[in-house]
Design a protein around this motif. Structure first.
Motif: not given
Length: 546
Positions: A341, A347, A364
């Protein structure tokens, strides 16, 4: 005026882009002020794709009226203004189920039920029903010519020409013209054999659309015309392109819409492609690049997230920013941590079913919340955002979903009948005996909270968006807590169900229970995706400054 029908078949191999080609042709005819709709006939025996794995068949597209349909209906809606419905998608399974039900009721008065005429009549009735309010109905037949499963559909469309008159029916055949690197030439023989197969069924194609890596030359077009008994001007070359939204212009440049209008003896204006030219111009003039990470469990097959991918592209057009989509397997995050990431500017956690990969999605979401990276959670993505917040901010470690832990102590996400009586009675999850069509599906009304980011994005008091899910946010538990920075930005009628959540102390953190990707188009985009892209670009700029 008598209704017109255009039937699009495929040959040689599958995955040639028959759905996109059909949608592009429909957009051309619509641009000539013709009233058109598009239908998909799918040869599989499933009633609908609702219970099929995305890795098997790609995404399930949901219509406004709540039908779970083939993903090609998403292409249709992105190319034309007409909205699809449950009438626009028929499967072999649904046809046989309908005919067998009639037989059990005695509707056929003791007759022997056969493929011809009973199955083919049912198919024809659905085609006519779908096109009832339209002048032209384009019908895409799934699979390829020669497939056993497709034969009843092909026989039905052959009969249509006999029933209503050959002059009101047009057959288009999409084939592959492969390029052989060794001889450095396009080969027309596969197309010839495919047309021969179609002829054996009793269908003579009126138009051939030839898919190839390169533009066909006039010699190859003349050769195909001669051997396939099709006029040269009806042999259309469709080569690979950078964007599917270029296809309407390519077909128009070769006079496909003119040929069809003359065939049907329609006196209509020339195609007005101004909107598509603007889309293409925007595509060719994007500035800068942002990285959007889609964190999911079906990333081995990007078609599982087709509408999301297209909606992100539409959002990029509205912001004049190029989007680089990075597919991140949520299980890889579980194994390798957050390194995947590091270079992501936004995201997105999409919808999904089942526990596999959930921990990676939670990683995440936590990363996006703590690092103040723009986050967009859709359906399951929103539910997991709430779970992550309850576990890590409110410190309620047992908060989870009964989808994954049926007897969890703090069911913040659950089937609605599991929490309606909460806390008086804790209802243990029961397995559904019938999974097909048992979810909250289709357009639902959502009221937006004033002063929320969502309200500012939509500029409306209420919206309609499409749903596809079983599990809901447990409103009783949610409202029992001091939510600190978590706010309810959207809710259903009578404030029963939570539809949108946001974080107040975050630049852009939105989760929605519905699927906004299903209503995004290249000409209009969707406000949530446009705003998300804009926020991701701002994050990239600010992170460079820091």
């Amino acid at each position: 005026m008598i209704k017109k029908y255009i039937f699009i078949t495929g040959g040689v191999v599958s995955s040639l882009g028959k759905g996109i080609t059909t949608a592009s042709l429909a957009s051309l005819l619509e641009a000539r002020n013709l009233n058109v709709t598009v239908m998909k006939l799918d040869p599989y025996i499933n009633i609908d794709p609702g219970t099929m794995s995305p890795t098997e068949h790609g995404e399930v597209f949901v219509t406004e009226d709540g039908a779970e349909t083939d993903m090609d209906l998403g292409h249709y809606e992105r190319f034309i203004r007409t909205k699809m419905s449950r009438n626009n998608n028929v499967t072999t399974g649904s046809i046989y189920s309908e005919v067998i039900s009639k037989e059990r009721r005695g509707d056929f008065l003791g007759a022997t039920v056969q493929v011809i005429p009973h199955i083919t009549n049912a198919i024809k009735n659905h085609i006519i029903k779908c096109g009832k309010n339209f002048l032209i109905t384009l019908v895409e037949i799934g699979g390829t010519v020669g497939d056993i499963e497709s034969l009843p559909f092909l026989e039905a469309i052959r009969q249509m020409a006999v029933d209503i008159g050959r002059q009101h029916v047009l057959y288009i055949h999409l084939t592959l013209v492969p390029y052989l690197l060794t001889s450095k030439e396009l080969k027309t023989k596969p197309t010839q054999h495919s047309v021969k197969e179609l002829l054996s069924i009793g269908i003579q194609p009126d138009i051939l659309i030839c898919r190839s890596h390169y533009v066909m030359n006039t010699y190859d077009q003349a050769k195909i015309s001669l051997f396939c008994n099709v006029p040269e001007k009806a042999v259309i070359s469709l080569n690979d392109v950078n964007s599917i939204y270029e296809i309407p212009k390519i077909l128009n440049n070769q006079g496909l819409d003119d040929y069809i209008c003359k065939y049907f003896n329609l006196s209509v204006p020339l195609a007005n492609l101004n909107e598509w030219e603007k889309v293409i111009s925007s595509l060719n003039n994007l500035k800068g690049t942002i990285n959007i990470g889609i964190v999911g469990k079906y990333v081995v097959l990007p078609d599982a997230y087709k509408s999301i991918v297209e909606a992100l592209k539409h959002g990029s057009l509205k912001n004049n920013i190029k989007v680089n989509i990075v597919f991140i397997d949520s299980q890889d995050l579980e194994k390798n941590g957050i390194d995947l990431l590091q270079k992501i500017d936004g995201i997105l956690v999409p919808g999904g079913f089942g526990y596999r990969g959930v921990c990676g999605k939670l990683i995440a979401i936590k990363y996006a919340r703590e690092k103040r990276i723009p986050f967009f959670g859709i359906c399951l993505g929103m539910q997991l955002a709430i779970i992550e917040y309850f576990q890590n901010v409110l410190r309620i470690k047992h908060a989870h979903s009964t989808e994954f832990f049926p007897n969890c102590i703090y069911p913040i996400i659950a089937l609605i009948d599991e929490w309606q009586n909460f806390p008086k009675k804790k209802i243990i999850k029961k397995q559904d005996c019938n999974l097909g069509g048992t979810m909250r599906l289709g357009n639902q009304k959502c009221y937006l909270t004033r002063n929320s980011l969502s309200y500012k994005i939509y500029h409306k008091d209420f919206i309609f968006e499409r749903h596809r899910h079983r599990y809901e946010v447990n409103s009783h538990l949610l409202r029992k807590n001091n939510l600190l920075q978590l706010i309810i930005a959207g809710y259903s009628v009578e404030n029963q169900l939570i539809e949108i959540i946001e974080l107040k102390n975050h630049p852009w953190f939105i989760g929605c229970q519905f699927h906004p990707e299903f209503s995004s188009t290249p000409r209009d985009g969707h406000p949530l995706f446009s705003s998300f892209i804009k926020a991701a670009y701002k994050y990239q700029i600010s992170s460079k400054i820091l």
